[in-house]
Design a protein around this motif. Structure first.
Motif, mmCIF file in Angstrom:
data_model
loop_
_atom_site.group_PDB
_atom_site.id
_atom_site.type_symbol
_atom_site.label_atom_id
_atom_site.label_comp_id
_atom_site.label_asym_id
_atom_site.label_seq_id
_atom_site.Cartn_x
_atom_site.Cartn_y
_atom_site.Cartn_z
ATOM 1 N N LYS A 14 0.822 -1.220 0.000
ATOM 2 C CA LYS A 14 0.000 0.000 0.000
ATOM 3 C C LYS A 14 0.853 1.267 0.000
ATOM 4 N N ASP A 33 -0.360 5.459 8.785
ATOM 5 C CA ASP A 33 0.535 5.058 9.886
ATOM 6 C C ASP A 33 1.532 6.179 10.208
ATOM 7 N N ARG A 57 -6.437 2.144 17.568
ATOM 8 C CA ARG A 57 -7.578 2.150 16.635
ATOM 9 C C ARG A 57 -8.356 3.465 16.700
ATOM 10 N N GLY A 78 -3.408 -1.924 7.552
ATOM 11 C CA GLY A 78 -4.140 -3.154 7.211
ATOM 12 C C GLY A 78 -5.395 -3.406 8.031
ATOM 13 N N GLY A 79 -5.491 -2.745 9.207
ATOM 14 C CA GLY A 79 -6.643 -3.007 10.064
ATOM 15 C C GLY A 79 -7.744 -1.972 9.939
ATOM 16 N N ARG A 119 5.746 -4.540 12.936
ATOM 17 C CA ARG A 119 4.287 -4.670 12.949
ATOM 18 C C ARG A 119 3.896 -5.539 14.145
ATOM 19 N N LEU A 121 1.275 -6.744 15.401
ATOM 20 C CA LEU A 121 0.309 -7.842 15.313
ATOM 21 C C LEU A 121 0.893 -9.119 14.706
ATOM 22 N N ARG A 137 -10.619 -10.787 7.673
ATOM 23 C CA ARG A 137 -10.540 -9.440 7.081
ATOM 24 C C ARG A 137 -10.837 -9.449 5.586
HETATM 25 C C1 S3P Z 1 -1.978 -3.102 11.141
HETATM 26 C C2 S3P Z 1 -1.267 -2.750 10.020
HETATM 27 C C3 S3P Z 1 -0.136 -1.808 10.057
HETATM 28 C C4 S3P Z 1 -0.313 -0.824 11.217
HETATM 29 C C5 S3P Z 1 -0.529 -1.556 12.502
HETATM 30 C C6 S3P Z 1 -1.742 -2.479 12.477
HETATM 31 C C7 S3P Z 1 -3.070 -4.119 11.021
HETATM 32 O O1 S3P Z 1 -0.058 -1.081 8.824
HETATM 33 O O2 S3P Z 1 -1.389 0.047 10.982
HETATM 34 O O3 S3P Z 1 0.642 -2.286 12.784
HETATM 35 O O4 S3P Z 1 -3.883 -4.256 11.929
HETATM 36 O O5 S3P Z 1 -3.129 -4.786 9.957
HETATM 37 P P1 S3P Z 1 0.454 -1.746 7.407
HETATM 38 O O6 S3P Z 1 -0.721 -2.469 6.826
HETATM 39 O O7 S3P Z 1 0.838 -0.547 6.615
HETATM 40 O O8 S3P Z 1 1.594 -2.631 7.748
#
Ligand code: S3P
Length: 174
Positions: A14, A33, A57, A78-79, A119, A121, A137
């Motif tokens: 992305k 981010d 979040r 990603g979230g 990251r 998670l 997801r």
């Molecule tokens: C997350 C993705 C990360 C970042 C965080 C949580 C997720 O961004 O926002 O670590 O929950 O998938 P990227 O998708 O840019 O790695």
């Protein structure tokens, strides 16, 4: 004025695609981010460890809201699709939401190789554990997207070409 949002799992490309697409469309590039890190003054990993995911979040939601009318290319985390209010924002606002879809084998390999971005998670998680985060997801990414490109098959430049072709075609139909 159209803001273009790039959504997809970690390791989908992305940020890389967002920067290239911003260059091609002469729009500003925003990485949510990075915006969050600037606002809080801490890296994402520290926000997770000190304030917890829930707090992250909330800040992510505020950053998304702020980005809506920026006429920019926005690379989301990603979230972003996890929250119903984020999904509503993405779907209701007059914007383009582009899903960079990636096969799990590809993003797992990319995440292993990426030592620059921490990251929380997926750190120290097994392939099965990462897949378990991704699977629920997938349907959310699909449901938010106006257009999907499979980034496993293309280089970032080719992904941008696909997105531009989609945007041009859509413009011609209006
Ligand atoms: C997350 C993705 C990360 C970042 C965080 C949580 C997720 O961004 O926002 O670590 O929950 O998938 P990227 O998708 O840019 O790695």
């Amino acid at each position: 004025m159209t803001t273009i949002f790039l959504i997809g799992f970690m390791g989908a490309g992305k940020t890389t695609v967002g920067k290239l697409l911003a260059h091609s469309t002469q729009k500003r590039h925003l990485d949510l981010d990075v915006e969050i890190e600037k606002k809080v003054g801490q890296p994402i990993s520290q926000i997770f460890s000190e304030q917890g995911e829930l707090s992250f979040r909330k800040i992510e939601h505020e950053s998304l809201k702020k980005s809506m009318d920026q006429n920019a290319i926005v690379s989301t985390g990603g979230g972003i699709v996890l929250s119903a209010s984020n999904r509503a924002l993405l779907q209701e606002f007059s914007s383009e939401v582009i899903y960079l879809k990636t096969d799990p084998t590809v993003f797992i390999e990319r995440l292993k190789r990426d030592t620059k971005n921490v990251r929380p998670l997926v750190t120290d998680k097994s392939v099965e554990e990462i897949s378990a985060i991704y699977l629920p997801r997938e349907v959310l990414y699909e449901s938010c997207a106006n257009f999907t490109v499979n980034t496993s098959l293309y280089s970032p430049k080719e992904v941008v070409r696909e997105i531009l072709a989609y945007l041009n075609k859509k413009e011609q139909m209006l």
